[in-house]
Design a protein around this motif. Sequence first.
Motif, PDB file in Angstrom:
ATOM      1  N   ILE A   3       1.034  12.379  71.990  1.00 56.96           N
ATOM      2  CA  ILE A   3       2.120  12.834  71.129  1.00 56.96           C
ATOM      3  C   ILE A   3       1.744  12.598  69.667  1.00 56.96           C
ATOM      4  O   ILE A   3       1.246  11.526  69.302  1.00 56.96           O
ATOM      5  N   GLN A   4       1.972  13.601  68.844  1.00 54.43           N
ATOM      6  CA  GLN A   4       1.751  13.447  67.406  1.00 54.43           C
ATOM      7  C   GLN A   4       2.977  12.764  66.802  1.00 54.43           C
ATOM      8  O   GLN A   4       4.076  13.315  66.816  1.00 54.43           O
ATOM      9  N   LEU A   5       2.790  11.566  66.309  1.00 55.96           N
ATOM     10  CA  LEU A   5       3.899  10.778  65.788  1.00 55.96           C
ATOM     11  C   LEU A   5       4.067  10.966  64.286  1.00 55.96           C
ATOM     12  O   LEU A   5       3.096  11.205  63.565  1.00 55.96           O
ATOM     13  N   THR A   6       5.308  10.831  63.845  1.00 57.64           N
ATOM     14  CA  THR A   6       5.569  10.812  62.407  1.00 57.64           C
ATOM     15  C   THR A   6       5.149   9.442  61.867  1.00 57.64           C
ATOM     16  O   THR A   6       4.842   8.517  62.631  1.00 57.64           O
ATOM     17  N   THR A   7       5.171   9.307  60.565  1.00 54.96           N
ATOM     18  CA  THR A   7       4.801   8.024  59.954  1.00 54.96           C
ATOM     19  C   THR A   7       5.727   6.910  60.432  1.00 54.96           C
ATOM     20  O   THR A   7       5.273   5.815  60.801  1.00 54.96           O
ATOM     21  N   GLU A   8       7.029   7.198  60.461  1.00 59.99           N
ATOM     22  CA  GLU A   8       8.001   6.190  60.892  1.00 59.99           C
ATOM     23  C   GLU A   8       7.794   5.833  62.364  1.00 59.99           C
ATOM     24  O   GLU A   8       7.891   4.658  62.752  1.00 59.99           O
ATOM     25  N   GLU A   9       7.499   6.833  63.181  1.00 57.86           N
ATOM     26  CA  GLU A   9       7.278   6.584  64.608  1.00 57.86           C
ATOM     27  C   GLU A   9       5.998   5.784  64.836  1.00 57.86           C
ATOM     28  O   GLU A   9       5.943   4.932  65.727  1.00 57.86           O
ATOM     29  N   HIS A  51      12.239   6.083  71.114  1.00 55.52           N
ATOM     30  CA  HIS A  51      12.658   7.067  72.117  1.00 55.52           C
ATOM     31  C   HIS A  51      13.616   8.089  71.505  1.00 55.52           C
ATOM     32  O   HIS A  51      13.438   9.307  71.675  1.00 55.52           O
ATOM     33  N   MET A  52      14.628   7.610  70.805  1.00 54.75           N
ATOM     34  CA  MET A  52      15.633   8.502  70.240  1.00 54.75           C
ATOM     35  C   MET A  52      15.043   9.391  69.149  1.00 54.75           C
ATOM     36  O   MET A  52      15.427  10.562  69.009  1.00 54.75           O
ATOM     37  N   SER A  53      14.093   8.855  68.398  1.00 60.05           N
ATOM     38  CA  SER A  53      13.431   9.658  67.370  1.00 60.05           C
ATOM     39  C   SER A  53      12.635  10.792  68.004  1.00 60.05           C
ATOM     40  O   SER A  53      12.688  11.944  67.557  1.00 60.05           O
ATOM     41  N   LEU A  54      11.914  10.468  69.071  1.00 65.55           N
ATOM     42  CA  LEU A  54      11.135  11.492  69.773  1.00 65.55           C
ATOM     43  C   LEU A  54      12.048  12.527  70.423  1.00 65.55           C
ATOM     44  O   LEU A  54      11.741  13.725  70.433  1.00 65.55           O
ATOM     45  N   LYS A  55      13.169  12.069  70.959  1.00 63.12           N
ATOM     46  CA  LYS A  55      14.118  12.989  71.585  1.00 63.12           C
ATOM     47  C   LYS A  55      14.645  13.997  70.572  1.00 63.12           C
ATOM     48  O   LYS A  55      14.786  15.189  70.879  1.00 63.12           O
ATOM     49  N   GLU A  56      14.924  13.539  69.374  1.00 62.86           N
ATOM     50  CA  GLU A  56      15.426  14.428  68.323  1.00 62.86           C
ATOM     51  C   GLU A  56      14.407  15.500  67.963  1.00 62.86           C
ATOM     52  O   GLU A  56      14.769  16.582  67.498  1.00 62.86           O
ATOM     53  N   ARG A  57      13.130  15.213  68.219  1.00 59.81           N
ATOM     54  CA  ARG A  57      12.064  16.184  67.920  1.00 59.81           C
ATOM     55  C   ARG A  57      11.619  16.948  69.170  1.00 59.81           C
ATOM     56  O   ARG A  57      10.565  17.562  69.194  1.00 59.81           O
TER      57      ARG A  57
END
Length: 218
Positions: A3-9, A51-57
């Motif tokens: 998974i390509q993560l954002t900086t925050e993730e 988890h919730m951050s990834l779900k939003e994306r």
Amino acid sequence: MSIQLTTEETILRDKIVVLMEKIKKKFDQFSIGNEVHEFIEEAGTLSHQLHMSLKERNHEPRHHKYMVKNRELAVEHPDFYKHVHPIEDLLKFLDNEKANDDPVDQTIGCEFKFEIYTRRWEHNDIYTIKRTQDGWHVSFKMINGPCDKGGNPFLYRNFDQDSVSYPSGLEYWLESLWNQAESKGLSQVEVQQALDELAKWVVVTEKNAPSGGVWGDY
């Protein structure tokens, strides 16, 4: 595929990894005190946020069915990740989206043989057992019908009809086999081999039941 993560993730993941390393080190030292529980609590909170951050994306982490069942919580629940195993699975998912996919159940509708010996008739009998969505369908002569995962009621009605002795734990192991066929995606050959082992167990029990003397009429 990872998974390509954002900086925050990425920051969340790195914090989780550090905490998991601390937890595993404590486990290796057989040290499970308040500090470990605090590490798990913190890692669980961070995992929930990730988890919730990834779900939003639209990249919601997936977990094995048994994991969700064992946790007895929805994956979105804040406490779902407050245990080492779901956190480990989350990290695996980040490296490979398919890491936690459940195997395909291959044997629903397949028929199997269950060969036993009866002292009453002094020969082998072969039952037909079909794996169904809810358990098994047992067929033998005049006693047939749908059963639960443990073989109730018709497998045991057949045994009782012919006074077949069988191990008391058979129901548990038959249900365990059904569950493994689902969770591990066992092949038809693997399920048949397991049923053969259970059938041999029945044969051994039947052949070693008391006989003669006061047991002559049994």
